[in-house]
Write a protein that holds these residues in place. Sequence first.
Motif, PDB file in Angstrom:
ATOM      1  N   GLY A  45       0.815  -1.209   0.000  1.00  0.00           N
ATOM      2  CA  GLY A  45       0.000   0.000   0.000  1.00  0.00           C
ATOM      3  C   GLY A  45       0.848   1.258   0.000  1.00  0.00           C
ATOM      4  N   LEU A  46       1.894   1.269   0.805  1.00  0.00           N
ATOM      5  CA  LEU A  46       2.792   2.419   0.853  1.00  0.00           C
ATOM      6  C   LEU A  46       3.497   2.616  -0.486  1.00  0.00           C
ATOM      7  N   ALA A  47       3.959   1.541  -1.086  1.00  0.00           N
ATOM      8  CA  ALA A  47       4.616   1.629  -2.395  1.00  0.00           C
ATOM      9  C   ALA A  47       3.641   2.151  -3.447  1.00  0.00           C
ATOM     10  N   TYR A  48       2.404   1.696  -3.396  1.00  0.00           N
ATOM     11  CA  TYR A  48       1.394   2.160  -4.350  1.00  0.00           C
ATOM     12  C   TYR A  48       1.183   3.663  -4.226  1.00  0.00           C
ATOM     13  N   LEU A  98       3.204   5.894  -2.929  1.00  0.00           N
ATOM     14  CA  LEU A  98       4.411   6.617  -3.325  1.00  0.00           C
ATOM     15  C   LEU A  98       4.567   6.679  -4.832  1.00  0.00           C
ATOM     16  N   ILE A  99       4.275   5.576  -5.492  1.00  0.00           N
ATOM     17  CA  ILE A  99       4.414   5.535  -6.951  1.00  0.00           C
ATOM     18  C   ILE A  99       3.361   6.398  -7.628  1.00  0.00           C
ATOM     19  N   THR A 100       2.117   6.319  -7.186  1.00  0.00           N
ATOM     20  CA  THR A 100       1.061   7.116  -7.821  1.00  0.00           C
ATOM     21  C   THR A 100       1.220   8.594  -7.509  1.00  0.00           C
ATOM     22  N   ASP A 101       1.819   8.934  -6.372  1.00  0.00           N
ATOM     23  CA  ASP A 101       2.050  10.327  -6.043  1.00  0.00           C
ATOM     24  C   ASP A 101       3.152  10.910  -6.921  1.00  0.00           C
ATOM     25  N   ILE A 102       4.144  10.105  -7.252  1.00  0.00           N
ATOM     26  CA  ILE A 102       5.257  10.567  -8.093  1.00  0.00           C
ATOM     27  C   ILE A 102       4.785  10.730  -9.529  1.00  0.00           C
ATOM     28  N   LEU A 103       3.977   9.797 -10.008  1.00  0.00           N
ATOM     29  CA  LEU A 103       3.519   9.860 -11.390  1.00  0.00           C
ATOM     30  C   LEU A 103       2.441  10.896 -11.480  1.00  0.00           C
TER      31      LEU A 103
END
Length: 89
Positions: free
Chosen positions: A79-82, A84-89
């Motif tokens: 969940g944390l990785a998701y 972080l990734i969607t926030d960066i993109l």
Amino acid sequence: MWIAVIYLWVINGLTLLAFGWDKLRARRRKSRVPERRLLWLAALGGNPGALVGRWIFNHKSRKGRFSLSLFAIFATQVGLAYFLITDIL
């Protein structure tokens, strides 16, 4: 970026080795690696190593509370990785 990749390789390798070491010590009826330490290694990023270690060594697979804790850590990390990734993109 490379520091993170190297860190994940090292922590997963250490976690895998810790699961193997604990299984070996269990078979020889010697002092064991505390479950808390195994869970901390998983929480610090070694969850893939922990899951592979459980599978390879067939270790801690009947411990319900340990399994629940390990999968809760896994779900939290995914969940944390998701996010972080969607926030960066």
